[in-house]
Write an enzyme that holds these catalytic residues in place. Structure first.
Site, PDB file in Angstrom:
ATOM      1  N   LYS A  22      53.791  37.303  54.487  1.00 15.40           N
ATOM      2  CA  LYS A  22      54.321  38.283  55.795  1.00 15.40           C
ATOM      3  C   LYS A  22      55.483  38.172  56.140  1.00 15.40           C
ATOM      4  O   LYS A  22      56.168  39.225  56.396  1.00 15.40           O
ATOM      5  CB  LYS A  22      53.346  37.844  57.080  1.00 15.40           C
ATOM      6  CG  LYS A  22      53.471  38.550  58.223  1.00 15.40           C
ATOM      7  CD  LYS A  22      52.878  38.106  59.332  1.00 15.40           C
ATOM      8  CE  LYS A  22      51.401  37.934  59.361  1.00 15.40           C
ATOM      9  NZ  LYS A  22      50.613  38.913  60.105  1.00 15.40           N
ATOM     10  N   ARG A  92      52.837  33.593  64.450  1.00 10.87           N
ATOM     11  CA  ARG A  92      51.833  33.777  63.316  1.00 10.87           C
ATOM     12  C   ARG A  92      52.038  33.141  62.152  1.00 10.87           C
ATOM     13  O   ARG A  92      53.278  33.027  61.939  1.00 10.87           O
ATOM     14  CB  ARG A  92      51.976  35.375  63.193  1.00 10.87           C
ATOM     15  CG  ARG A  92      51.287  36.354  64.074  1.00 10.87           C
ATOM     16  CD  ARG A  92      51.004  37.626  63.275  1.00 10.87           C
ATOM     17  NE  ARG A  92      50.541  38.600  64.153  1.00 10.87           N
ATOM     18  CZ  ARG A  92      50.953  39.746  64.977  1.00 10.87           C
ATOM     19  NH1 ARG A  92      52.305  39.417  64.825  1.00 10.87           N
ATOM     20  NH2 ARG A  92      50.569  40.305  65.550  1.00 10.87           N
ATOM     21  N   GLY A 101      42.653  35.666  58.601  1.00  7.11           N
ATOM     22  CA  GLY A 101      41.741  34.845  59.363  1.00  7.11           C
ATOM     23  C   GLY A 101      41.500  33.445  59.277  1.00  7.11           C
ATOM     24  O   GLY A 101      40.827  32.823  59.904  1.00  7.11           O
ATOM     25  N   MET A 103      44.111  31.194  59.350  1.00  8.90           N
ATOM     26  CA  MET A 103      44.666  30.410  60.285  1.00  8.90           C
ATOM     27  C   MET A 103      45.076  30.956  61.681  1.00  8.90           C
ATOM     28  O   MET A 103      44.630  32.162  61.926  1.00  8.90           O
ATOM     29  CB  MET A 103      45.965  30.094  59.667  1.00  8.90           C
ATOM     30  CG  MET A 103      45.707  29.069  58.393  1.00  8.90           C
ATOM     31  SD  MET A 103      47.411  28.137  57.675  1.00  8.90           S
ATOM     32  CE  MET A 103      48.209  29.823  57.363  1.00  8.90           C
ATOM     33  N   ARG A 336      51.916  45.113  53.163  1.00 12.54           N
ATOM     34  CA  ARG A 336      51.545  44.329  51.993  1.00 12.54           C
ATOM     35  C   ARG A 336      50.684  45.340  51.156  1.00 12.54           C
ATOM     36  O   ARG A 336      50.421  46.468  51.269  1.00 12.54           O
ATOM     37  CB  ARG A 336      50.709  43.437  52.619  1.00 12.54           C
ATOM     38  CG  ARG A 336      49.271  43.698  53.189  1.00 12.54           C
ATOM     39  CD  ARG A 336      48.784  42.565  53.781  1.00 12.54           C
ATOM     40  NE  ARG A 336      47.424  43.265  54.761  1.00 12.54           N
ATOM     41  CZ  ARG A 336      46.498  42.350  55.103  1.00 12.54           C
ATOM     42  NH1 ARG A 336      46.715  40.873  55.250  1.00 12.54           N
ATOM     43  NH2 ARG A 336      45.612  43.015  56.007  1.00 12.54           N
ATOM     44  N   HIS A 454      17.907  32.446  31.563  1.00 11.94           N
ATOM     45  CA  HIS A 454      17.456  33.495  30.812  1.00 11.94           C
ATOM     46  C   HIS A 454      17.614  34.879  31.221  1.00 11.94           C
ATOM     47  O   HIS A 454      18.152  35.904  30.787  1.00 11.94           O
ATOM     48  CB  HIS A 454      15.991  33.294  30.374  1.00 11.94           C
ATOM     49  CG  HIS A 454      15.447  34.353  29.356  1.00 11.94           C
ATOM     50  ND1 HIS A 454      14.569  35.311  29.980  1.00 11.94           N
ATOM     51  CD2 HIS A 454      15.408  34.452  28.140  1.00 11.94           C
ATOM     52  CE1 HIS A 454      14.423  36.245  28.883  1.00 11.94           C
ATOM     53  NE2 HIS A 454      14.722  35.649  27.719  1.00 11.94           N
ATOM     54  N   SER A 763      32.853  30.285  16.054  1.00  8.90           N
ATOM     55  CA  SER A 763      32.659  30.833  17.249  1.00  8.90           C
ATOM     56  C   SER A 763      32.392  30.210  18.530  1.00  8.90           C
ATOM     57  O   SER A 763      31.161  29.325  18.206  1.00  8.90           O
ATOM     58  CB  SER A 763      31.589  32.027  17.282  1.00  8.90           C
ATOM     59  OG  SER A 763      31.223  32.783  18.371  1.00  8.90           O
ATOM     60  N   CYS A 830      31.741  33.367  22.177  1.00 12.34           N
ATOM     61  CA  CYS A 830      30.608  34.386  22.124  1.00 12.34           C
ATOM     62  C   CYS A 830      29.765  33.818  23.498  1.00 12.34           C
ATOM     63  O   CYS A 830      28.633  34.291  23.471  1.00 12.34           O
ATOM     64  CB  CYS A 830      29.724  34.541  20.999  1.00 12.34           C
ATOM     65  SG  CYS A 830      29.121  32.825  20.397  1.00 12.34           S
ATOM     66  N   TYR A 850      39.291  36.692  19.170  1.00 12.18           N
ATOM     67  CA  TYR A 850      38.441  37.757  19.904  1.00 12.18           C
ATOM     68  C   TYR A 850      37.612  37.231  20.722  1.00 12.18           C
ATOM     69  O   TYR A 850      37.359  35.980  20.796  1.00 12.18           O
ATOM     70  CB  TYR A 850      37.770  38.702  18.957  1.00 12.18           C
ATOM     71  CG  TYR A 850      36.506  37.831  18.183  1.00 12.18           C
ATOM     72  CD1 TYR A 850      35.261  37.538  19.008  1.00 12.18           C
ATOM     73  CD2 TYR A 850      36.613  37.366  16.870  1.00 12.18           C
ATOM     74  CE1 TYR A 850      34.168  36.845  18.379  1.00 12.18           C
ATOM     75  CE2 TYR A 850      35.534  36.674  16.497  1.00 12.18           C
ATOM     76  CZ  TYR A 850      34.480  36.309  16.985  1.00 12.18           C
ATOM     77  OH  TYR A 850      33.417  35.644  16.530  1.00 12.18           O
TER      78      TYR A 850
END
Lengths: 876, 876
Positions: A22, A92, A101, A103, A336, A454, A763, A830, A850
């Site tokens: 802020k 603030r 919210g 603080m 912001r 599952h 993997s 995986c 990957y």
């Protein structure tokens, strides 16, 4: 000398870590000449110092504050405690990362018995002035003096009752004055001293209170949940007050530079005439759309749209702004980056690239991968969901929305769907035998099991909505009822599931289908251009594989073969195999399975075309396939010729105390090489045939699961290789193939250098690796993990986001050891973590080739992999 | 240039790795002037070279062999193929480590159609000469030419039948000649060439065959089982033949310098007049005690005893010797360190120190820790055991011998013992509820479970004989029968168990009780003086603790608290606690348990006096304590006031799919801090009271189990510390205590640096650590581990000897990380591995402070720790 206090004209947006979010933005707006009420920021370092010195503000910092206060008085022409023109300020908190919210805030500081009268005069509004003073004492008493709120409420409600007022607004100035007298007496009683009348003293106490608020329980918990370090501290912003409630030439509002809902490029927000921010929040008056401001305040509106445009161009991002109009003068109180829906994020990012505001990398970074999920599933109509009766909350196991009638068995769900109903399958926990019912149902709800149970894993794989682990729900499958508290639901009753939030509702809720706009495709293609890791999918059948390819999957990272065995026509053969007395009978049963398996693989290869496919050999313990009921046992006895007694004996013998750590994975292939042989044959013959028929360049990757020792892999690999070579010879084929292993047993990771001597690829099966590294069975610890997170012992669900400290250490070790033996070893993941953005970032840092995830996570993973690649580049 | 062949006068005992054990000792005996038939050794390096060159002996090596052969001819005055005085040799393998019977030997090499006649003439014994030739062709045909033995047998048996001979000795010289003709024809048929008549050719082929035998299946398997590297290769010893069967002035024998049975210091062995080694083995004639040799060969005997004395003094160890007397001349054929029983090992070691032959360290090294076990348990009378009917083999789970009547439930076993019977408890698998029955029984046999199953662990703890995992046995507890193949045993039938070998016998076998001689105490005290690691015990009650102290335990490394809860009077309270609806009821039930727990700990402290005691908080999942039968549930309902329905619901809710990875260990203390509170209170109050009453210096070590995360330990530690401090304050005590953790979850090891911030000590729980690191449940994988060992995938049972490569890597990592945070952290091991010598050696290398094992393993561990300390010193 260190500097601990900055006037707004001394800072900038780049000083976020010092001034908080802020404060940095207030300074930035001041710097670029926007109308910001003047003030100053006490830095986060001052907060740290405050804690270092045992809860004291050092004298030097106090001096700095007074110095800046004098400057503020100078700039505003107002003075603390001045009767003509008293300076009032807001105090603030402003942390580095937004903690909404979390603080405390104090408004109207500077009011006292005298200045309140001045304020009344200046605003020509007695009631406003005394109400402000009343609120100030209450806020200060609560936040600074820590007097219980209920004590203030008692006084307030007492006066209200006496005055016969129903609403606060009905209180007169005299009522408010009476309240103030009562509040001050309360302060005196509690603190043993009068309410401080000296504004400078008020200010110093308020600053301390904001510092203290950094360590209140809410704030600590919020940081824990949001991975914000405790050490950062908060800054304190002291800003001169402006008032939007000084009559019809004043007002207040909140606005976004573009629509946070759909990304449309026009100002979006709300506005209230003659009001302060609080009034908007209180919900007493309904704010108006921002566009109507043009009528009430044409000049101010013009000014505001100009400033909005300046801010967006300045920050290169959609802004969320707060402003106040005091007597026709516009003041900016906050700006912001604005939060936005996935759809808005995608559109804004693409639009801004086209407008030349940002580049493609920035655009991709603007899209939160987790949000992408929202775009792929149907969701509830927002208003309809708000209005519905939430009966319980479970784990948001697989996103999307589902409504339907309750059925308690897979068979009943299937039948109901066949009869034209929409079904929600409600189970204690699902098992592989429920698969057909899960496919038929709109969604699945379970009473037990965690995020990787599952039900959860299969549902995510299918992109089907699932709420798992509804621990408050008692599912009585036998009597076909479920109970939640006093509520009872029977078969055929409607429920609705929100798989994105975990909420479960009674009755039906309207759903809306997803829309893939062109912008979605654009941003995904940009992400693909940026990322360096491939994205594969976990798919066990052509349907899922096709879905995944449509979502951009570049291969299959995990094709489980066990689900294939549960289909009605196959399960008898696998059961015959299990109860077989000898290898010969076992081979006969396997021979019956071969054509099915081969067919499965051909279907998958045909969908995947040239893309790589990793197929895992049979993994689960054999007892999972065995009949459970007397009837099923009898049936098996009939088809197999094995006596009922012997089948029961086999069932008993195969029972395991801890099946997770039992006779499964490659251990099956060691004991019954003929199973691995049959599967290898199916994999190879299918590949050779599809290659011949369609001309695809297929290189099957045969994956051996649950390996913990090099010699174990070697043993099974010999079976696989000799079978594969035999297939090639029989079919006169020169097809290539690879043999690799899952790394999912801690020992495999620890000895990955040895294992890489045999494995052509690793993997990482991070589900099992997490289970064993933590000693947490995912089927049993869903509730426990929740408790651990509630108690702050765990920061994340370890089955959702990889534990980088422990499990990650093993993964990194294995990757490094594997490459030390075989520099070009192919590395992938995986486990369920393959679809989790933070885990994907970890995979990038470890250097995996990957990630593989369920089809519906593929787009998420593509964006996340792009983010990871950008972060990695920036870290260099 | 490399040298590949050594004459016996060129080597020494220190060239074992080059010449093999046998060759080095032959050379040594030659060197110190003992009568050894001359010869030479082809080195192990020649064997390696043979394999490197694809199964060829290099020409240079051949040349060396011929050179040494010429020297041999020179020394002996005999010549290969010479008709007057033909040289005959034996060709024997000789590896670095003894591999008895694993490789092949050829005797009488040098015989051919001509020299056989010379031999007949020289020995004046035609039959002997032709029998030797016949045997030589057969051996050579089998070993070198790989002609199936059965082919030779056919010819031999044919002639025997034709001659009407029942025994081989009835065959005449002519019969033997006929056999030789048949053998030679067989060779011609199989090899397409004549049996080689040229001794030099015979020799070279024989050397190659010995090299080849290094890689026969038997040898490979033996090496695998005995951890001998495949790369060592074998040496080949070529030695001129001497004959013990040249009439009554000849003979052969085997002897030990001291008794290998009890260690008595006099020559011990057997002797046969007019015989060769083979005859002793064949068992046709019964050898005579060596003492009787004095009568037959007074001079030779004197010579022999002198040589035996020389050898023992030379080798500083008891020797196992082979010798032959040829026409009143003594020849030494072999000497090596003799195998011995535990009792003999201890006595010989102590005697030799007293005789000044060896020092104490050497003496301690001479005692195999594993053997020590033999001295602590009753054993079967050897002859009686040989005569008994072995019905099956299981795992040697806990050593010793037991006979008794079969009982299938703990209650029946208890009752039978109360009635004056001896009982063997036969179970599918035991559970904690069987404890009283296990205590009552002589021994325990189970059909399932491995070396660390409940039955095995508990039995070892009690020093009770146990054979576990008899997988061929079907135990039908309901009908009170057990079946093995065709045999059926009912309640009350007698069986006998050998817990040292795993054999199970029908009927009763006589047992003999152990005797602790003074030498045992002596060697143990020497071991204690050498070792650097402490030895503690795992004991849960004063009885076991006292037993362990008697065996030399220096503290308790693991006091499990769960067994205490199973006693009849306590289980209702723990069940009430589990089914309690709220904290208050739970606390009330725990309050009932407190006095019991406190009493337990007082009893233990009183036994342990000043020795450290580590007490582990409750570990198993709560469902282990819950009632199983309807009746028990009803009872619990009555005493607790909780409805039967609700209890059943709790049972269902607490059911776990994988209890090993479920809600147990410190996770219980996170969910129910009041349990940890009660236990801490019992530990502290007991310590404070015993300290006050007896004046012992007690410092309780409170151990938190199953920790995987620092924050988890921190959470539970807060409960423990606040309770302990409260106890101190209440009792006005300044007692010290420590709080530490088990390291048994892989993640704990991986993050041990973090965990050491909270833990004052680590105790490695290598049972669970092995289970999770390998993903092997010890309750489920007993059979699988056996299969893995059979298939050579595993070299050891990972639950017996720590897996140094994988699990050990974690232990080392944890020890190093722990010390990096807290340099003085106390490190110990309390898994089953704490009593395994190889694991103890590993612990020494990792730098643990102590090992802890079951009471009956304490003496084993003391010796093993001394060995480890010596090895570590030598490695420096």
């Amino acid at each position: 000398m260190d500097k601990f206090v900055y006037s707004f004209n001394e800072g900038s947006k780049d000083m976020r870590s010092l001034l908080g979010g802020k404060g940095a933005n207030l300074a930035e707006m001041t710097k670029i000449g926007l109308p910001v009420p003047f003030g100053f920021t006490v830095t986060t370092e001052a907060c740290t110092k405050y804690y270092e010195e045992g809860g004291q503000i050092a004298d030097s910092i106090k001096d700095e504050i007074y110095e800046k206060l004098a400057e503020l008085e100078n700039v505003t022409g107002k003075k603390f405690g001045d009767l003509e023109n008293p300076l009032l300020v807001s105090v603030r908190s402003g942390a580095v990362f937004s903690m909404p919210g979390m603080m405390d805030t104090i408004l109207n500081l500077g009011l006292n018995d005298n200045t309140v009268e001045s304020l009344a005069k200046l605003t020509e509004n007695d009631r406003f002035a005394y109400d402000s003073y009343r609120r100030f004492i209450q806020m200060f008493g609560d936040v600074v003096m820590e007097i219980p709120k209920t004590e203030f409420d008692k006084i307030f409600d007492g006066v209200k009752e006496k005055a016969g007022a129903k609403y606060d607004v009905e209180l007169t100035t005299d009522n408010l004055k009476e309240i103030i007298v009562g509040y001050k007496a309360l302060v005196k009683k509690f603190m043993g001293r009068d309410f401080p009348q000296e504004p400078a003293e008020q200010l110093m106490e308020a600053v301390k209170a904001v510092f203290r608020s950094w360590n209140n329980d809410r704030a600590i918990l919020y940081r824990k949940l949001n991975h914000i370090p405790d050490s950062l501290g908060t800054a304190v912003n002291v800003q001169s007050m402006v008032f939007g409630n000084m009559g019809d030439t004043s007002g207040t509002g909140v606005a976004f530079t573009r629509s946070p809902v759909n990304g449309e490029n026009r100002i979006f927000g709300e506005f209230l005439v003659n009001a302060q921010g609080e009034d908007v929040v209180a919900g007493i008056r309904t704010p108006k759309p921002i566009a109507e401001m043009e009528e009430s305040f044409p000049e101010v509106y013009k000014d505001f749209t100009r400033i909005a445009d300046v801010l967006e161009k300045h920050y290169h991002d959609m802004q969320d702004m707060e402003f106040t109009v005091e007597r026709n003068k516009l003041y900016m109180l906050q700006t912001r980056s604005g939060k936005r829906t996935a759809a808005a994020a995608v559109k804004i990012a693409v639009d801004m690239v086209e407008e030349g505001l940002i580049d493609r990398e920035t655009a991709v970074m603007r899209v939160d991968p987790e949000q992408i999920d929202q775009l792929l599933h149907p969701n509830f109509d927002e208003a309809a969901e708000k209005a519905a009766q939430c009966i319980t909350k479970g784990l948001p196991a697989s996103p999307g929305a589902a409504c339907g009638r309750i059925y308690f068995t897979a068979a009943e769900a299937e039948k109901a769907v066949a009869d034209g109903n929409k079904a929600v399958l409600v189970r204690q926990e699902t098992s592989p035998e429920d698969l057909a019912g899960m496919v038929a149902a709109e969604g699945i709800m379970t009473a037990r099991g965690g995020m990787t149970s599952h039900a959860a894993v299969v549902a995510r794989g299918m992109g089907k909505c699932c709420v798992a682990g509804c621990s408050e729900v008692i599912v009585d499958e036998e009597n076909k009822v479920m109970k939640v508290g006093d509520l009872t639901f029977g078969e055929g009753d409607y429920i609705s599931l929100n798989g994105t939030t975990g909420s479960v509702y009674a009755g039906m809720i309207k759903t809306v289908d997803p829309e893939f706009s062109g912008d979605f495709g654009t941003i995904m293609s940009w992400a693909d251009g940026i990322r360096t890791m491939k994205v594969r999918t976990n798919a066990d059948n052509p349907r899922d594989a096709a879905q995944a390819v449509a979502f951009g999957a570049e291969g299959i990272g995990l094709c489980r073969t066990e689900h294939m065995f549960f289909e009605e026509e196959r399960i008898p053969a696998i059961r015959r195999m299990i109860v077989a007395d000898n290898e010969e009978e076992r081979r006969a049963a396997l021979a019956d399975l071969l054509p099915y398996q081969k067919g499965d693989f051909k279907g998958i290869y045909e969908v995947m075309e040239d893309r790589p496919v990793t197929i895992r050999l049979l993994d689960p313990p054999l007892h999972e396939f065995l009949p459970k009921t007397e009837e099923e046992i009898k049936q098996l006895s009939d088809i197999s010729g094995v006596s009922v007694e012997k089948i029961k004996k086999t069932v008993t013998e195969l029972h395991e105390f801890n099946p997770m750590l039992g006779h499964r994975g490659c251990r099956l292939a060691v004991t019954y090489p003929e199973i691995a042989e049959m599967q290898t044959r199916a994999i190879m013959e299918a590949a050779i045939e599809v290659k011949a028929e369609k001309g695809f360049d297929i290189v099957p990757e045969i994956m051996i699961p649950l390996v913990g020792m090099k010699d174990e892999l070697k043993y099974v690999k010999e079976t696989v290789v000799s079978t594969a070579e035999a297939c090639k010879k029989e079919k006169n084929s020169d097809i290539k193939y690879m043999v690799g292993t899952m790394v999912e047993i801690p020992r495999a990771a620890l000895t990955a250098d040895e294992i890489a001597e045999e494995a052509e690829f690793f993997s990482f099966g991070t589900n099992d690796l997490t289970q064993m590294t933590f000693g947490f069975s995912r089927d049993d610890t869903g509730k426990l993990i929740k408790e651990y997170m509630d108690k702050g012992i765990l920061k994340d669900d370890i089955f959702q986001s990889i534990d980088q400290t422990g499990v990650g250490k093993l993964v990194k070790m294995a990757a490094d050891l594997g490459r030390s033996t075989r520099p070009n070893i192919k590395l992938g993941i995986c486990g369920e973590h393959g679809g989790d953005p933070r885990s994907i970032d970890f995979c990038q840092r470890v250097g995996l080739n990957y990630v593989s995830c369920s089809p519906f996570r593929v787009p998420v993973a593509r964006i996340a992999a792009a983010h990871a690649a950008i972060s990695a580049k920036e870290a260099k």
